[in-house]
Design a protein around this motif. Structure first.
Motif, PDB file in Angstrom:
ATOM      1  N   ASN A   1       9.898  -7.909   8.872  1.00 56.10           N
ATOM      2  CA  ASN A   1       9.192  -8.209   7.623  1.00 56.10           C
ATOM      3  C   ASN A   1       7.681  -8.010   7.694  1.00 56.10           C
ATOM      4  OD1 ASN A   1       8.352 -10.359   9.158  1.00 56.10           O
ATOM      5  ND2 ASN A   1       9.023 -11.946   7.717  1.00 56.10           N
ATOM      6  N   ASN A   2       7.157  -7.482   8.799  1.00 49.54           N
ATOM      7  CA  ASN A   2       5.711  -7.259   8.899  1.00 49.54           C
ATOM      8  C   ASN A   2       5.431  -5.972   9.682  1.00 49.54           C
ATOM      9  OD1 ASN A   2       2.993  -7.636   8.575  1.00 49.54           O
ATOM     10  ND2 ASN A   2       2.810  -9.271  10.095  1.00 49.54           N
ATOM     11  N   THR A   3       6.030  -4.893   9.234  1.00 45.12           N
ATOM     12  CA  THR A   3       5.861  -3.583   9.868  1.00 45.12           C
ATOM     13  C   THR A   3       5.174  -2.633   8.900  1.00 45.12           C
ATOM     14  OG1 THR A   3       7.766  -3.739  11.354  1.00 45.12           O
ATOM     15  CG2 THR A   3       7.073  -1.531  10.716  1.00 45.12           C
ATOM     16  N   THR A   4       4.242  -1.859   9.421  1.00 42.52           N
ATOM     17  CA  THR A   4       3.598  -0.801   8.642  1.00 42.52           C
ATOM     18  C   THR A   4       3.670   0.498   9.436  1.00 42.52           C
ATOM     19  OG1 THR A   4       2.051  -2.295   7.513  1.00 42.52           O
ATOM     20  CG2 THR A   4       1.435   0.036   7.638  1.00 42.52           C
ATOM     21  N   PHE A   5       4.125   1.561   8.791  1.00 47.07           N
ATOM     22  CA  PHE A   5       4.033   2.910   9.355  1.00 47.07           C
ATOM     23  C   PHE A   5       2.709   3.510   8.874  1.00 47.07           C
ATOM     24  CE2 PHE A   5       8.452   4.559  10.649  1.00 47.07           C
ATOM     25  CZ  PHE A   5       8.854   3.297  11.088  1.00 47.07           C
ATOM     26  N   VAL A   6       1.886   3.945   9.795  1.00 48.27           N
ATOM     27  CA  VAL A   6       0.599   4.554   9.482  1.00 48.27           C
ATOM     28  C   VAL A   6       0.737   6.053   9.755  1.00 48.27           C
ATOM     29  CG1 VAL A   6      -1.865   4.590   9.989  1.00 48.27           C
ATOM     30  CG2 VAL A   6      -0.605   2.427  10.045  1.00 48.27           C
ATOM     31  N   LEU A   7       0.613   6.864   8.703  1.00 49.84           N
ATOM     32  CA  LEU A   7       0.951   8.283   8.767  1.00 49.84           C
ATOM     33  C   LEU A   7      -0.245   9.143   8.382  1.00 49.84           C
ATOM     34  CD1 LEU A   7       4.231   7.973   6.649  1.00 49.84           C
ATOM     35  CD2 LEU A   7       4.043   7.704   9.140  1.00 49.84           C
ATOM     36  N   ASP A   8      -0.305  10.356   8.944  1.00 45.72           N
ATOM     37  CA  ASP A   8      -1.226  11.338   8.396  1.00 45.72           C
ATOM     38  C   ASP A   8      -0.474  12.192   7.379  1.00 45.72           C
ATOM     39  OD1 ASP A   8       0.264  13.104   9.931  1.00 45.72           O
ATOM     40  OD2 ASP A   8      -1.393  13.777  11.183  1.00 45.72           O
ATOM     41  N   THR A   9      -1.186  13.083   6.724  1.00 46.98           N
ATOM     42  CA  THR A   9      -0.594  13.860   5.635  1.00 46.98           C
ATOM     43  C   THR A   9       0.617  14.656   6.109  1.00 46.98           C
ATOM     44  OG1 THR A   9      -2.761  14.041   4.574  1.00 46.98           O
ATOM     45  CG2 THR A   9      -1.082  15.611   3.884  1.00 46.98           C
ATOM     46  N   GLU A  10       0.492  15.280   7.296  1.00 43.19           N
ATOM     47  CA  GLU A  10       1.585  16.120   7.781  1.00 43.19           C
ATOM     48  C   GLU A  10       2.836  15.293   8.093  1.00 43.19           C
ATOM     49  OE1 GLU A  10      -1.531  16.313   8.953  1.00 43.19           O
ATOM     50  OE2 GLU A  10      -2.112  18.243   8.080  1.00 43.19           O
ATOM     51  N   ALA A  11       2.670  14.151   8.732  1.00 39.86           N
ATOM     52  CA  ALA A  11       3.824  13.319   9.092  1.00 39.86           C
ATOM     53  C   ALA A  11       4.530  12.766   7.864  1.00 39.86           C
ATOM     54  CB  ALA A  11       3.387  12.181  10.013  1.00 39.86           C
TER      55      ALA A  11
END
Length: 637
Positions: A254-264
């Motif tokens: 309940n406390n997860t964030t995926f941090v992505l760049d544009t390509e991913a």
């Protein structure tokens, strides 16, 4: 739950959709995202310090978190961030693996973080790759118990592998798995191969924290950069929970964030096909993207798409805006048609209103930047040939020596030939002695690196001469960032940028071609592209730059999507063969090249398959049929 004082929604692009099951934020660059993640970690450390409590961090290795660690080190040195209250537990380690091996995660963590901050040595916990097989099971139990003794992990930093692994939890891992030894998936080993100079040198086993251990963390941030992660990111965020994609278990946290760049993020539904998610602001670029997608979905050429096709596939808003499918189809067909040209340097004395390049000046000065000494012919050999054939002043600039990609066996062969030809050569003897006695941890000597660089240089000159470029127009830049003797490269410095600026300023080009392919296995393409962008920024005020256009090609791993292509250069069957023969001059990169990723095809085969595939995509959309096409996208600076 609040994301530890950092407002990701404001800092990046976030949008909650019915497709997505994990909170994720998209950034334009991995650097921008990494700085924000580092700030969240720093805030947590300081808050725990104020409470006089230990800050328990779970840490990851690999290329994804490097910028995070660099920023934490900077904050320690420049802003006084202290790590005295920090306790760390690393996710994993290869097994067996010596701590002093440069490929060990112990070495990695000390090189990138621990050696540069004030963390207490006793607070650093990294799985021991040399624990005996008999003690391994109990060792793993004890590792989890030690984490639990601190009340669990306050923060867990993760990357993601192309198999969907987190840590080394490969497909099949159980949701409640604990720290244990595991056999690595072949894809995981292939992805690690560049660092180990070949997949055969990658260990087959590892020690990893389990899924259950990771999920018990109070906060999880997963980093994913680059196009190679796009498919698995989509599957993880939008797919069903499955042991075959272990990262999907994070949907239950309940406390997860995926941090992505544009390509991913590029395969996420809200990015790839936003019209399926919400009403769109239909820019020309988005219209082309949508129509190309619909053509592929329906298996119809663009000019045969109907009103019903648009309405049935979530694009009624576009149709309402454009009026009828008939008019929209013609408009998009013409847009694609205008990207095709047999004159990449511009067609002299022609109306260039609907051509991708200017007609004037008729003879242009051109620089083709090649990150490695073969990217020019692999990625744009047909266009290269066309530019020379049409009389332009073509300069080739090899940005790095490429010496790391020459095998020891290849170097030994040349050194032995040199010894036969020059019996008094003590340097050749020393090279032979070094190579025959080299251990896996040894970094190539300066003499060996010089020899390997000369091998690549000679091959490059063979190819450029074959393509008709005079030797004085071939430039070997040997950018310093590359010359470390290891797969890990240095950071860009003014020395690198100055070399780039000096060449551009000397040639004063009307066209620059550069590699926009950021999916190469060890990151050199990205650094080389960054060096160009920085050079362009510094030179922008010069008058000759007003007439300089920059075209980006892609390399041996990915091609531009059809809707992204702004110049498509067709190739005849004869040009396809000429390109192949030019690639053949790079003999050290044939027959088992060291850095080919998970694709076993040789580079010339990959290039031809990709160029044929691009031509087929154009033909499937209803455009003319060609043997092959090379594709480019313009960069506006």
């Amino acid at each position: 739950m609040i994301k530890e004082d950092i407002n990701f929604k404001e800092a990046g692009r976030f949008e909650e959709t019915r497709f997505e099951k994990i909170h994720n934020v998209i950034f334009d660059s991995s650097k921008e995202a990494s700085l924000l993640v580092a700030q969240e970690i720093a805030n947590l450390i300081q808050r725990k310090e104020e409470l006089n409590e230990p800050c328990v961090l779970g840490l990851a290795t690999g290329s994804s978190p490097i910028k995070v660690y660099e920023e934490l080190v900077r904050m320690h040195k420049e802003e006084g961030l202290s790590f005295k209250n920090v306790v760390t537990f690393n996710l994993d380690e290869y097994y067996p693996m010596d701590k002093d091996n440069i490929q060990s995660y112990f070495y990695f963590m000390h090189e990138h973080l621990f050696n540069h901050v004030d963390i207490k040595a006793e607070n650093i916990n990294i799985p021991d790759g040399k624990v005996s097989a008999e003690e391994l099971r109990q060792y793993c139990i004890d590792y989890d118990m030690k984490i639990n003794s601190y009340g669990g992990l306050d923060f867990q930093l993760l990357g993601i592998g192309r198999t969907g692994h987190i840590g080394f939890n490969e497909p099949g891992s159980h949701v409640n798995s604990a720290t244990r030894s595991i056999t690595l998936d072949h894809i995981t080993r292939v992805d690690a191969a560049p660092a180990f100079l070949g997949v055969d040198n990658v260990p087959r086993k590892a020690i990893t924290m389990g899924i259950g251990t990771v999920k018990n963390a109070k906060r999880i941030v997963l980093l994913a950069w680059g196009i190679s992660k796009a498919d698995i990111v989509k599957e993880t965020i939008e797919g069903e929970i499955s042991s075959q994609v272990p990262a999907t278990y994070l949907q239950e946290h309940n406390n997860t964030t995926f941090v992505l760049d544009t390509e991913a993020s590029s395969e996420l539904t809200r990015v790839k096909t936003p019209w399926l998610v919400k009403s769109c602001l239909w820019t020309d670029e988005l219209k082309l993207k949508a129509v190309v997608w619909l053509s592929g979905l329906t298996n119809k050429p663009i000019l045969k798409l109907t009103d019903k096709d648009y309405n049935d596939n979530g694009m009624s808003g576009l149709l309402a805006e454009e009026g009828t499918a008939y008019h929209l189809n013609i408009k998009m067909f013409n847009t694609l048609q205008h990207t095709i040209t047999g004159w990449p340097g511009g067609k002299p004395n022609a109306d260039d209103t609907y051509r991708p390049e200017r007609s004037e000046p008729a003879k242009k000065r051109i620089i083709i930047f090649s990150p490695h000494p073969d990217d020019d012919v692999i990625s744009m050999g047909g266009t290269f040939d066309r530019l020379v054939e049409q009389g332009h002043e073509v300069h080739i600039a090899y940005q790095t020596s490429g010496n790391i990609a020459v095998s020891n066996d290849e170097a030994l062969k040349f050194a032995e030939v040199s010894t036969v030809l020059n019996s008094a050569s003590t340097e050749s003897d020393s090279i032979i002695d070094f190579l025959k006695n080299k251990s896996k941890n040894d970094i190539d000597s300066v003499a060996v690196r010089k020899l390997k660089g000369l091998i690549r240089r000679s091959e490059s000159l063979g190819a450029t001469r074959y393509m008709g470029v005079p030797d004085e127009n071939v430039h070997f830049l040997d950018l310093p960032f590359y010359e470390t003797g290891t797969v890990k490269k240095g950071n860009l410095t003014d020395a690198d940028i100055d070399i780039m600026c000096n060449l551009i300023d000397k040639v004063k080009p009307h066209q620059i071609y550069a590699a926009g392919d950021l999916a190469d296995p060890h990151g050199t393409h990205k650094v080389c592209l960054d060096s160009l962008f920085e050079a362009l920024k510094r030179l922008k005020s010069n008058s000759y730059m007003d007439d300089c256009w920059v075209w980006l090609y892609r390399g041996a791993w990915h091609e531009w999507e059809t809707y992204e292509i702004e110049m498509a250069v067709p190739m005849s069957p004869d040009q396809v063969l000429k390109k192949r023969y030019a690639i053949f001059y790079h003999q050290s990169q044939k027959d088992g090249v060291m850095f080919q990723g998970d694709d076993s095809r040789e580079f010339w085969v990959r290039a031809e398959d990709r160029n044929r595939a691009t031509a087929k995509k154009y033909n499937d959309l209803g455009l003319a049929e060609y043997a092959a096409i090379e594709a480019f996208k313009r960069y506006h600076f």
